[in-house]
Design an enzyme around this catalytic site. Structure first.
Site: not given
Ligand SMILES: Cc1cc2nc3c(=O)[nH]c(=O)nc-3n(C[C@H](O)[C@H](O)[C@H](O)COP(=O)(O)OP(=O)(O)OC[C@H]3O[C@@H](n4cnc5c(N)ncnc54)[C@H](O)[C@@H]3O)c2cc1C
Length: 343
Positions: A80, A82, A87, A301, A327
């Site tokens: 846990g 995120t 994120g 395809i 990840e």
């Molecule tokens: C199906 C699924 C399973 C998951 N399982 C887990 C889990 O088991 N445990 C866990 O802890 N997390 C988990 N996650 C969370 C996942 O790791 C995060 O969704 C991911 O790291 C992105 O974080 P966010 O969704 O908050 O996006 P954000 O960080 O809000 O990013 C939004 C957008 O902004 C971009 N961005 C952010 N910062 C920057 C920057 N400095 N420069 C340029 N672009 C930027 C990102 O690349 C993205 O395109 C899971 C996610 C999904 C969808």
């Protein structure tokens, strides 16, 4: 997967593991994901995000208590990290853990957490702010919370675009009390631990993407040999052949990158080797984007049938997008690579 010993592959036999290496795990994840990426991520998250931190940072007591069930696939542990407002910027954690009368009291929320709401979900390791560091920065620690602990709530599962066979929920913690001994690793070590955990996780999830890309190639090649237009199988049209050739080449390249990174991680994972970090970020990024292109071409395809559920490629197309997000997003991988280049 438990009966096949897949959950214990990269762990020592002392705790019920198979004593194999990290590359073996990646091979298993690749092959499982070739059939179903949702099942592949279940395995990947249970091993790399759930069991590995306990194996790598846990005390002997913690390992003896939890690992035998996790490595046998009788239980799954979650990771846990995120949060609704943390994120990519995982250090912005708002969840708090306070030491009160010999217990950690956890308050906060986590989101998108894999494997936490199944019948065999045994617990979750959460990162939480446990105080202030020497320079006033938040001190982040990792706390283990077993399923069923009062104040630990697994909320309703998400309705996802893909990975339908994978279990994903938001979590909330309200005065959730666990013993002081549930601290994983040293106090304040949470940030370093999750960076290490995500290093292995990145390589393993890249293996998942390779499996999915291979599945797209398998399905497309077989369909292209059967479907006929203008009197010949579509595999005889050069435009289709070039798509298949590109898919095969890119999948093989992504696979080679994953196997190299997995082997380097096995031998140097504990170190801060820039090479391992560079190759992990590169293989995650390249395999994710390769599998997305492969899924897109696989649907193309298949023509109209590609848009129907009759063929698996519609599922591959839905499943593949999240590889560029979980990840560490593709943007984050590019940032890591650029930083390691010295930018
Ligand atoms: C199906 C699924 C399973 C998951 N399982 C887990 C889990 O088991 N445990 C866990 O802890 N997390 C988990 N996650 C969370 C996942 O790791 C995060 O969704 C991911 O790291 C992105 O974080 P966010 O969704 O908050 O996006 P954000 O960080 O809000 O990013 C939004 C957008 O902004 C971009 N961005 C952010 N910062 C920057 C920057 N400095 N420069 C340029 N672009 C930027 C990102 O690349 C993205 O395109 C899971 C996610 C999904 C969808």
């Amino acid at each position: 997967m438990g009966e096949l010993g897949l959950f214990g592959l990269p762990f020592s036999e002392e705790f019920g593991g198979a004593g194999a290496d990290f590359l073996s795990l990646c091979l298993a994840i690749e092959e499982v994901s070739r059939a179903d990426a949702g099942v592949g991520i279940t395995l990947e998250a249970a091993v790399c995000l759930g069991a590995a931190p306990i194996h790598d940072f846990g005390t002997r007591e913690q390992k003896e208590k939890w690992l035998p069930d996790l490595l046998a696939g009788r239980g799954m542990w979650s990771f846990g990290l995120t949060e609704p407002e943390a994120g990519s910027d995982a250090g912005a954690t708002k969840t708090r853990a306070e030491l009160v009368d010999g217990s950690w009291v956890v308050n906060g929320a986590k989101q998108f957490i894999t494997n936490c709401g199944t019948k065999i979900s045994a617990g979750v390791t959460v990162t939480a702010v446990s105080g202030k560091g020497a320079k006033g920065q938040p001190e982040i620690s990792a706390i283990m919370v077993p399923t069923g602990t009062a104040g630990y709530h697994v909320l309703e599962s998400y309705r996802k675009l893909g990975w339908h066979s994978s279990d994903t929920h938001p979590l909330s913690f309200e005065d959730c009390r666990v013993p002081e001994g549930n601290l994983l690793g040293e106090r304040g070590g949470g940030y370093r631990q999750f960076l290490h955990t995500l290093l292995g996780g990145r390589i393993a999830i890249a293996a998942l993407a390779v499996g999915l890309a291979q599945a797209c190639l398998d399905a497309s090649l077989s369909y292209a040999k059967e479907r006929r237009t203008f009197g010949v199988p579509i595999s005889k049209h050069q435009a289709i052949q070039f798509k298949l050739a590109d898919m095969a080449m890119e999948t093989e390249l992504a696979r080679t990158m994953v196997y190299r990174a997995a082997t380097e991680y096995e031998h140097n994972g504990e170190s801060t080797s820039e090479e391992v970090r560079m190759h992990a970020a590169m293989c995650k990024l390249f395999a994710s984007e390769t599998s997305k292109r492969a899924a897109d071409q696989a649907v193309q395809i298949h023509g109209g049938y590609g848009f129907m559920e009759d063929y698996p490629v519609a599922r591959y197309w839905r499943d593949v997008k999240v590889n560029e997000i979980g990840e560490g997003t593709s943007e984050v991988q590019r940032m890591l690579i650029a930083r390691l280049l010295g930018c």
